[in-house]
Write a protein that holds these residues in place. Structure first.
Motif, PDB file in Angstrom:
ATOM      1  N   LEU A 109       0.856  -1.181   0.000  1.00  0.00           N
ATOM      2  CA  LEU A 109       0.000   0.000   0.000  1.00  0.00           C
ATOM      3  C   LEU A 109       0.894   1.234   0.000  1.00  0.00           C
ATOM      4  CD1 LEU A 109      -2.758  -0.795   2.672  1.00  0.00           C
ATOM      5  CD2 LEU A 109      -3.120  -0.555   0.221  1.00  0.00           C
ATOM      6  N   ARG A 110       0.375   2.325  -0.518  1.00  0.00           N
ATOM      7  CA  ARG A 110       1.081   3.600  -0.484  1.00  0.00           C
ATOM      8  C   ARG A 110       0.194   4.641   0.169  1.00  0.00           C
ATOM      9  NH1 ARG A 110       2.556   7.952  -5.153  1.00  0.00           N
ATOM     10  NH2 ARG A 110       4.619   8.603  -4.413  1.00  0.00           N
ATOM     11  N   LEU A 111       0.639   5.166   1.280  1.00  0.00           N
ATOM     12  CA  LEU A 111      -0.093   6.206   1.978  1.00  0.00           C
ATOM     13  C   LEU A 111       0.417   7.579   1.545  1.00  0.00           C
ATOM     14  CD1 LEU A 111      -0.120   4.774   5.621  1.00  0.00           C
ATOM     15  CD2 LEU A 111      -1.659   4.262   3.710  1.00  0.00           C
ATOM     16  N   SER A 112      -0.496   8.532   1.514  1.00  0.00           N
ATOM     17  CA  SER A 112      -0.145   9.914   1.204  1.00  0.00           C
ATOM     18  C   SER A 112      -0.677  10.825   2.306  1.00  0.00           C
ATOM     19  CB  SER A 112      -0.757  10.348  -0.128  1.00  0.00           C
ATOM     20  OG  SER A 112      -0.294   9.566  -1.193  1.00  0.00           O
ATOM     21  N   CYS A 113       0.025  11.912   2.527  1.00  0.00           N
ATOM     22  CA  CYS A 113      -0.422  12.904   3.501  1.00  0.00           C
ATOM     23  C   CYS A 113      -0.160  14.285   2.910  1.00  0.00           C
ATOM     24  CB  CYS A 113       0.315  12.743   4.820  1.00  0.00           C
ATOM     25  SG  CYS A 113      -0.043  14.042   6.031  1.00  0.00           S
ATOM     26  N   ALA A 114      -1.228  14.989   2.616  1.00  0.00           N
ATOM     27  CA  ALA A 114      -1.121  16.338   2.069  1.00  0.00           C
ATOM     28  C   ALA A 114      -1.235  17.339   3.217  1.00  0.00           C
ATOM     29  CB  ALA A 114      -2.215  16.579   1.049  1.00  0.00           C
ATOM     30  N   VAL A 115      -0.316  18.289   3.239  1.00  0.00           N
ATOM     31  CA  VAL A 115      -0.230  19.250   4.347  1.00  0.00           C
ATOM     32  C   VAL A 115      -0.482  20.657   3.830  1.00  0.00           C
ATOM     33  CG1 VAL A 115       1.223  20.132   6.201  1.00  0.00           C
ATOM     34  CG2 VAL A 115       1.473  17.762   5.448  1.00  0.00           C
ATOM     35  N   SER A 116      -1.440  21.321   4.420  1.00  0.00           N
ATOM     36  CA  SER A 116      -1.716  22.706   4.042  1.00  0.00           C
ATOM     37  C   SER A 116      -1.015  23.613   5.033  1.00  0.00           C
ATOM     38  CB  SER A 116      -3.217  22.982   4.048  1.00  0.00           C
ATOM     39  OG  SER A 116      -3.739  22.785   5.343  1.00  0.00           O
ATOM     40  N   ALA A 117       0.247  23.850   4.805  1.00  0.00           N
ATOM     41  CA  ALA A 117       1.034  24.673   5.719  1.00  0.00           C
ATOM     42  C   ALA A 117       2.173  25.324   4.963  1.00  0.00           C
ATOM     43  CB  ALA A 117       1.595  23.838   6.862  1.00  0.00           C
ATOM     44  N   ASN A 118       2.440  26.548   5.320  1.00  0.00           N
ATOM     45  CA  ASN A 118       3.606  27.213   4.748  1.00  0.00           C
ATOM     46  C   ASN A 118       4.879  26.591   5.310  1.00  0.00           C
ATOM     47  OD1 ASN A 118       2.029  29.071   3.329  1.00  0.00           O
ATOM     48  ND2 ASN A 118       1.912  30.440   5.083  1.00  0.00           N
ATOM     49  N   LEU A 119       5.910  26.683   4.563  1.00  0.00           N
ATOM     50  CA  LEU A 119       7.234  26.223   5.001  1.00  0.00           C
ATOM     51  C   LEU A 119       7.275  24.735   5.300  1.00  0.00           C
ATOM     52  CD1 LEU A 119       8.209  29.214   7.331  1.00  0.00           C
ATOM     53  CD2 LEU A 119       8.613  28.936   4.881  1.00  0.00           C
ATOM     54  N   PHE A 120       6.381  23.978   4.639  1.00  0.00           N
ATOM     55  CA  PHE A 120       6.387  22.514   4.784  1.00  0.00           C
ATOM     56  C   PHE A 120       7.789  21.971   4.599  1.00  0.00           C
ATOM     57  CE2 PHE A 120       4.972  18.174   4.188  1.00  0.00           C
ATOM     58  CZ  PHE A 120       5.757  17.673   3.170  1.00  0.00           C
ATOM     59  N   ARG A 121       8.481  22.489   3.630  1.00  0.00           N
ATOM     60  CA  ARG A 121       9.772  21.941   3.241  1.00  0.00           C
ATOM     61  C   ARG A 121      10.819  22.055   4.356  1.00  0.00           C
ATOM     62  NH1 ARG A 121       9.456  27.080   1.536  1.00  0.00           N
ATOM     63  NH2 ARG A 121      11.299  28.412   1.656  1.00  0.00           N
ATOM     64  N   LEU A 122      10.581  22.895   5.344  1.00  0.00           N
ATOM     65  CA  LEU A 122      11.576  23.136   6.384  1.00  0.00           C
ATOM     66  C   LEU A 122      11.461  22.190   7.571  1.00  0.00           C
ATOM     67  CD1 LEU A 122      11.606  27.051   6.555  1.00  0.00           C
ATOM     68  CD2 LEU A 122      13.030  25.524   5.180  1.00  0.00           C
ATOM     69  N   TYR A 123      10.413  21.372   7.604  1.00  0.00           N
ATOM     70  CA  TYR A 123      10.135  20.586   8.791  1.00  0.00           C
ATOM     71  C   TYR A 123      10.222  19.088   8.560  1.00  0.00           C
ATOM     72  CZ  TYR A 123       8.511  24.885  10.933  1.00  0.00           C
ATOM     73  OH  TYR A 123       8.435  26.159  11.440  1.00  0.00           O
ATOM     74  N   THR A 124      10.613  18.383   9.617  1.00  0.00           N
ATOM     75  CA  THR A 124      10.556  16.923   9.616  1.00  0.00           C
ATOM     76  C   THR A 124       9.104  16.466   9.606  1.00  0.00           C
ATOM     77  OG1 THR A 124      12.663  16.693  10.794  1.00  0.00           O
ATOM     78  CG2 THR A 124      11.098  14.874  10.976  1.00  0.00           C
ATOM     79  N   MET A 125       8.844  15.458   8.816  1.00  0.00           N
ATOM     80  CA  MET A 125       7.526  14.839   8.768  1.00  0.00           C
ATOM     81  C   MET A 125       7.630  13.418   9.294  1.00  0.00           C
ATOM     82  SD  MET A 125       5.280  16.952   7.668  1.00  0.00           S
ATOM     83  CE  MET A 125       3.966  15.731   7.486  1.00  0.00           C
ATOM     84  N   GLY A 126       6.569  12.970   9.961  1.00  0.00           N
ATOM     85  CA  GLY A 126       6.573  11.617  10.507  1.00  0.00           C
ATOM     86  C   GLY A 126       5.291  10.870  10.213  1.00  0.00           C
ATOM     87  N   TRP A 127       5.430   9.559  10.098  1.00  0.00           N
ATOM     88  CA  TRP A 127       4.289   8.650  10.045  1.00  0.00           C
ATOM     89  C   TRP A 127       4.266   7.850  11.341  1.00  0.00           C
ATOM     90  CZ3 TRP A 127       0.288   8.518   6.815  1.00  0.00           C
ATOM     91  CH2 TRP A 127       0.407   9.088   5.541  1.00  0.00           C
ATOM     92  N   TYR A 128       3.108   7.793  11.958  1.00  0.00           N
ATOM     93  CA  TYR A 128       2.907   7.040  13.181  1.00  0.00           C
ATOM     94  C   TYR A 128       1.779   6.043  12.948  1.00  0.00           C
ATOM     95  CZ  TYR A 128       5.579  10.656  15.680  1.00  0.00           C
ATOM     96  OH  TYR A 128       6.568  11.510  16.120  1.00  0.00           O
ATOM     97  N   ARG A 129       1.670   5.079  13.843  1.00  0.00           N
ATOM     98  CA  ARG A 129       0.541   4.154  13.770  1.00  0.00           C
ATOM     99  C   ARG A 129       0.093   3.775  15.170  1.00  0.00           C
ATOM    100  NH1 ARG A 129       3.547  -1.222  11.259  1.00  0.00           N
ATOM    101  NH2 ARG A 129       4.739  -1.800  13.132  1.00  0.00           N
ATOM    102  N   GLN A 130      -1.172   3.413  15.250  1.00  0.00           N
ATOM    103  CA  GLN A 130      -1.732   2.985  16.526  1.00  0.00           C
ATOM    104  C   GLN A 130      -2.646   1.791  16.285  1.00  0.00           C
ATOM    105  OE1 GLN A 130      -3.728   6.043  18.815  1.00  0.00           O
ATOM    106  NE2 GLN A 130      -3.425   4.891  20.699  1.00  0.00           N
ATOM    107  N   ALA A 131      -2.258   0.672  16.867  1.00  0.00           N
ATOM    108  CA  ALA A 131      -3.058  -0.540  16.786  1.00  0.00           C
ATOM    109  C   ALA A 131      -3.997  -0.586  17.989  1.00  0.00           C
ATOM    110  CB  ALA A 131      -2.150  -1.761  16.773  1.00  0.00           C
ATOM    111  N   PRO A 132      -5.089  -1.337  17.889  1.00  0.00           N
ATOM    112  CA  PRO A 132      -6.051  -1.420  19.003  1.00  0.00           C
ATOM    113  C   PRO A 132      -5.371  -1.873  20.291  1.00  0.00           C
ATOM    114  CG  PRO A 132      -6.998  -2.370  17.028  1.00  0.00           C
ATOM    115  CD  PRO A 132      -5.565  -2.078  16.706  1.00  0.00           C
ATOM    116  N   GLY A 133      -5.597  -1.131  21.359  1.00  0.00           N
ATOM    117  CA  GLY A 133      -5.040  -1.489  22.650  1.00  0.00           C
ATOM    118  C   GLY A 133      -3.572  -1.163  22.830  1.00  0.00           C
TER     119      GLY A 133
END
Length: 112
Positions: free
Chosen positions: A18-42
């Motif tokens: 699968l390929r996940l995408s995350c579109a961010v509506s923010a200025n200066l996106f390019r200057l910041y670290t981005m992260g993917w997190y996950r949470q399983a039940p419990g």
């Protein structure tokens, strides 16, 4: 106001991709670290992968060699390519901006 919109989740069989995408509506996106997190039940939310403004990547041990994080600064979008998926990858996946802003999450379910 900063908004993050994830997409690309779904149901897949073990071994699939699968390929996940995350579109961010923010200025200066390019200057910041981005992260993917996950949470399983419990379980607590955990960091899966991150990418710095310079393109340095970091991965959880459980996904190394299977997942790849990337970003397109022209599109203010971060991606998570997930290959060789396992049932234990089943979770809601969230992207994060500035360690403060979260998307709504996208469900990934891997069947055995």
């Amino acid at each position: 106001q900063v908004q993050l919109v994830e997409s690309g989740g779904g149901l897949v069989q073990a071994g699939g991709s699968l390929r996940l995408s995350c579109a961010v509506s923010a200025n200066l996106f390019r200057l910041y670290t981005m992260g993917w997190y996950r949470q399983a039940p419990g379980k607590e939310r955990e960091l899966v992968a991150s990418i710095t403004s310079g393109g340095n990547r970091n991965y959880a041990d459980s996904v190394k060699g299977r997942f790849t994080i990337s970003r397109d600064n022209a599109k203010n979008t971060v991606y998570l390519q997930m290959n060789s998926l396992k049932p234990e990858d089943t979770a809601v996946y969230y992207c994060n901006f500035q360690l403060k802003y979260w998307g709504q999450g996208t469900q990934v379910t891997v069947s055995s």
